[in-house]
Each structure stands twice: as structure tokens, then as C-alpha cells.
Design an enzyme around this catalytic site. Structure first.
Site, PDB file in Angstrom:
ATOM      1  N   ASN A   1      48.675  43.890  48.672  1.00 38.89           N
ATOM      2  CA  ASN A   1      48.221  44.659  49.826  1.00 38.89           C
ATOM      3  C   ASN A   1      49.238  45.743  50.142  1.00 38.89           C
ATOM      4  OD1 ASN A   1      45.864  43.095  50.431  1.00 38.89           O
ATOM      5  ND2 ASN A   1      47.217  41.485  51.174  1.00 38.89           N
TER       6      ASN A   1
ATOM      7  N   HIS B   1      54.879  42.569  47.421  1.00 42.68           N
ATOM      8  CA  HIS B   1      54.611  41.241  46.867  1.00 42.68           C
ATOM      9  C   HIS B   1      53.242  41.232  46.217  1.00 42.68           C
ATOM     10  CE1 HIS B   1      53.550  41.407  51.139  1.00 42.68           C
ATOM     11  NE2 HIS B   1      52.525  40.610  50.870  1.00 42.68           N
TER      12      HIS B   1
ATOM     13  N   VAL C   1      53.963  41.657  55.407  1.00 44.88           N
ATOM     14  CA  VAL C   1      55.398  41.625  55.104  1.00 44.88           C
ATOM     15  C   VAL C   1      55.746  42.890  54.324  1.00 44.88           C
ATOM     16  CG1 VAL C   1      57.259  40.375  53.953  1.00 44.88           C
ATOM     17  CG2 VAL C   1      55.388  39.106  55.045  1.00 44.88           C
TER      18      VAL C   1
HETATM   19  P1  DGP Z   1      50.354  40.220  53.067  1.00 43.33           P
HETATM   20  O1  DGP Z   1      49.229  40.182  54.065  1.00 43.33           O
HETATM   21  O2  DGP Z   1      49.856  40.693  51.715  1.00 43.33           O
HETATM   22  O3  DGP Z   1      51.552  41.011  53.562  1.00 43.33           O
HETATM   23  O4  DGP Z   1      50.803  38.717  52.844  1.00 43.33           O
HETATM   24  C1  DGP Z   1      52.009  38.175  53.332  1.00 43.33           C
HETATM   25  C2  DGP Z   1      52.041  36.742  52.918  1.00 43.33           C
HETATM   26  O5  DGP Z   1      53.348  36.250  53.108  1.00 43.33           O
HETATM   27  C3  DGP Z   1      51.115  35.823  53.729  1.00 43.33           C
HETATM   28  O6  DGP Z   1      50.151  35.250  52.832  1.00 43.33           O
HETATM   29  C4  DGP Z   1      52.025  34.763  54.296  1.00 43.33           C
HETATM   30  C5  DGP Z   1      53.298  34.913  53.492  1.00 43.33           C
HETATM   31  N1  DGP Z   1      54.524  34.636  54.241  1.00 43.33           N
HETATM   32  C6  DGP Z   1      54.907  35.207  55.408  1.00 43.33           C
HETATM   33  N2  DGP Z   1      56.098  34.739  55.800  1.00 43.33           N
HETATM   34  C7  DGP Z   1      56.486  33.848  54.834  1.00 43.33           C
HETATM   35  C8  DGP Z   1      57.644  33.040  54.664  1.00 43.33           C
HETATM   36  O7  DGP Z   1      58.578  33.031  55.457  1.00 43.33           O
HETATM   37  N3  DGP Z   1      57.679  32.247  53.546  1.00 43.33           N
HETATM   38  C9  DGP Z   1      56.658  32.246  52.624  1.00 43.33           C
HETATM   39  N4  DGP Z   1      56.798  31.425  51.569  1.00 43.33           N
HETATM   40  N5  DGP Z   1      55.564  33.005  52.751  1.00 43.33           N
HETATM   41  C10 DGP Z   1      55.478  33.797  53.848  1.00 43.33           C
END
Ligand code: DGP
Length: 131
Positions: free
Chosen positions: A91, A104, A100
Site C-alpha cells: 500500500n 512493506h 505504517v
Molecule cells: P498498511 O495498511 O499497508 O500500512 O499495513 C500496516 C500493517 O502493519 C498492518 O497490517 C498492521 C501491521 N503492524 C502495525 N504495527 C505493527 C507492529 O508493531 N508489529 C507488527 N508485527 N505489525 C504491525
């Protein structure tokens, strides 16, 4: 967009926050998503400070770009995602709901993943097909 060194994935890369690691090499880290949307939901991130695919594709070195692509495939193999397949998704920005601000790639697997975009995400009657 300027990179924020305090985003959660930067903290994970620094070891300031824990993660459930699946794969790591010189260029990338892969770990399980904290809020899984599928039986397998893993995030693959570059180790460099890139907000999104936009900055990464413009500014990352060829080695970084190749390294991240290799790491996505290596992560899927590490997870044993061969038979049923998987989906890779990144995204970027508001319309794609990027939460975030560190690039990713999501890897989803372990169930039929449905159409690429939810029908519900489109206004009723929308047809984007060009004639
Ligand atoms: P997006 O919407 O593409 O930015 O997805 C961000 C993803 O990151 C969401 O599916 C949840 C994940 N996420 C957010 N904070 C953390 C974290 O602290 N640890 C992990 N493992 N995943 C996280």
C-alpha cells in the site's frame, strides 16, 4: 515524504520493538503481521529508510531493490507457500490505506484470497474498464 525514524517498523529494525521474525538478510526483514488478515500474513520490509514504493524505486540502490525482491521470494519459500499460492501487496499513501510509513510488502496465504479488490471498496455502479 520525509522518513520518520520513529515509525514502528524503524523501531523493529533497531530492535526497540519485538517482532515474530520469519526471514532476514542484509537487505530485508520479514515478520508476522500483528493483525493478521489471513492464516499466513507476513510483512517484508527493506532495511533502508524508505517510506513507500515511490521513494524506494526512485532512490534505493540496485542492490537494495534486487535484495528486497529476492527477500520476498525467499520469505514465501521459507514459509512453504508453494501449493496454494499467495498474494503480495504494497500500500502507498492515503487511497491505499498505508498506515505504517516504512515500505512493506504484505504476503497473504493460507486461504482462498478472493478477488484482488473488495467489491465493497468501489462505489455502486463503478466500472473502470476503458473501451
Ligand atoms: P498498511 O495498511 O499497508 O500500512 O499495513 C500496516 C500493517 O502493519 C498492518 O497490517 C498492521 C501491521 N503492524 C502495525 N504495527 C505493527 C507492529 O508493531 N508489529 C507488527 N508485527 N505489525 C504491525
Amino acid at each position: 515524504m520525509e522518513y520518520d525514524q520513529n515509525n514502528v517498523f524503524a523501531k523493529i529494525l533497531r530492535g526497540d520493538l519485538p517482532c515474530d521474525k520469519v526471514y532476514e538478510d542484509d537487505f530485508a526483514l520479514a515478520f508476522r503481521d500483528i493483525n493478521p488478515q489471513a492464516p499466513v500474513h507476513v510483512l517484508v520490509i527493506p532495511k533502508g529508510p524508505y517510506v513507500s514504493i515511490d521513494e524506494f524505486s526512485a532512490d534505493a540502490t540496485a542492490d537494495e531493490q534486487a535484495g528486497l525482491m529476492r527477500a520476498i521470494g525467499a520469505t514465501a519459500r521459507e514459509l512453504g507457500l508453494t501449493g496454494g499460492g499467495y498474494r503480495v501487496l504494497a500500500n502507498k499513501g492515503r487511497d491505499a490505506h498505508q498506515e505504517v510509513m516504512h515500505l512493506h510488502f504484505h504476503i497473504f496465504a493460507g486461504r482462498p484470497l478472493g478477488p484482488m479488490l473488495e467489491d465493497g471498496a468501489l462505489p455502486p455502479g463503478t466500472n473502470y474498464r476503458r473501451s
